[in-house]
Design an enzyme around this catalytic site. Sequence first.
Site, short mmCIF file in Angstrom:
data_model
loop_
_atom_site.label_atom_id
_atom_site.label_comp_id
_atom_site.label_asym_id
_atom_site.label_seq_id
_atom_site.Cartn_x
_atom_site.Cartn_y
_atom_site.Cartn_z
N ASP A 103 -7.20 -5.66 2.47
CA ASP A 103 -8.58 -5.77 2.97
C ASP A 103 -9.33 -4.45 2.74
O ASP A 103 -10.53 -4.44 2.51
CB ASP A 103 -8.60 -6.17 4.45
CG ASP A 103 -7.67 -5.34 5.31
OD1 ASP A 103 -6.96 -4.45 4.77
OD2 ASP A 103 -7.63 -5.57 6.53
N ASP A 106 -7.97 2.90 2.20
CA ASP A 106 -8.62 4.05 2.84
C ASP A 106 -7.96 5.32 2.27
O ASP A 106 -8.32 5.78 1.20
CB ASP A 106 -8.45 3.88 4.36
CG ASP A 106 -9.15 4.94 5.17
OD1 ASP A 106 -10.16 5.46 4.71
OD2 ASP A 106 -8.69 5.23 6.30
N THR A 107 -6.93 5.85 2.94
CA THR A 107 -6.25 7.03 2.40
C THR A 107 -5.30 6.67 1.25
O THR A 107 -4.95 7.51 0.43
CB THR A 107 -5.39 7.71 3.49
OG1 THR A 107 -4.36 6.81 3.90
CG2 THR A 107 -6.23 8.11 4.69
N LEU A 109 -2.24 5.41 1.86
CA LEU A 109 -0.87 5.50 2.38
C LEU A 109 -0.15 4.15 2.31
O LEU A 109 1.01 4.07 1.90
CB LEU A 109 -0.94 5.98 3.84
CG LEU A 109 0.35 6.49 4.44
CD1 LEU A 109 0.72 7.84 3.83
CD2 LEU A 109 0.22 6.63 5.95
#
Length: 179
Positions: A103, A106-107, A109
Site C-alpha cells: 500500500d 516509506d523508508t 524497510l
Amino acid sequence: MDIITVGDKQFEKFIDSQTIDMAIETTALQINEEYRDDVPLFLVTLNGAMFFAVDLFRHLTIDFTMSCIKLSSYEGTGSTGILQEQLGIKENVKNRRIIILEDIVDTGLTYEYIVKMLENMQPRDVRMATMTFKPDSYKKNYPIHYVALTIPSRFIVGRGLDYNGLGRNYNDIYQVINE
Ligand code: IMP
C-alpha cells in the site's frame, strides 16, 4: 467529507478516489503489457495492501496467482522499527516472477525485509508494485518498479492505509493535519 477524524487526529482530503482509481488502472495496464508471456505470483502484504490488490486485480487480463504475507513491526529499544514475520511465504517461488504488492513504500524497510526473505528461494525475478511511494523518505536502493501515486512525506490514511488500525475504509486518501 473534506476533514475526517481518525483516532485522536484530524485528516484533510488529499487525493480523490477517481484519481486513485485511474492511477491504479494505469499501473495494471503496464503490468498486463510487461507480463503478457508470464504468470506472475503476487505477494500481497497484509493488511493494508489487500485494498490495492483487489483494485489492481480487477484490471488484470493476464494469468496470475497470489499469496498473502504478513509482517508486524514493533518499536525496539531504539527508534528503529523491527519487523517480525507473522505469515511467511508458503508458495514454491522457485523460477516464479514475483510482484510484491504494497500500500505504501516509506523508508523501504519492509521491502528490504521481503527481498531478503525471497533471496534463498530462487525466484526468477522480484519486482515491487506500490499504491503510494514517498521518495523523500526512501532509504534503500532497491528499485520501485510500479508506483501508482508518488506523494510527499506526510502521514496518510484511506484505501487500506491506517492510523493505529483505523481509517482504512475511506475511498479517498487523507493527509494528517498538524502532524
Ligand atoms: P516502510 O518504512 O517502507 O517499511 O513502511 C512501513 C510501513 O509503515 C508501511 O507498510 C505502512 O504500514 C506504514 N506507513 C508508512 N507511512 C504511512 C502512512 O503515511 N500512512 C499509513 N501507514 C504508513
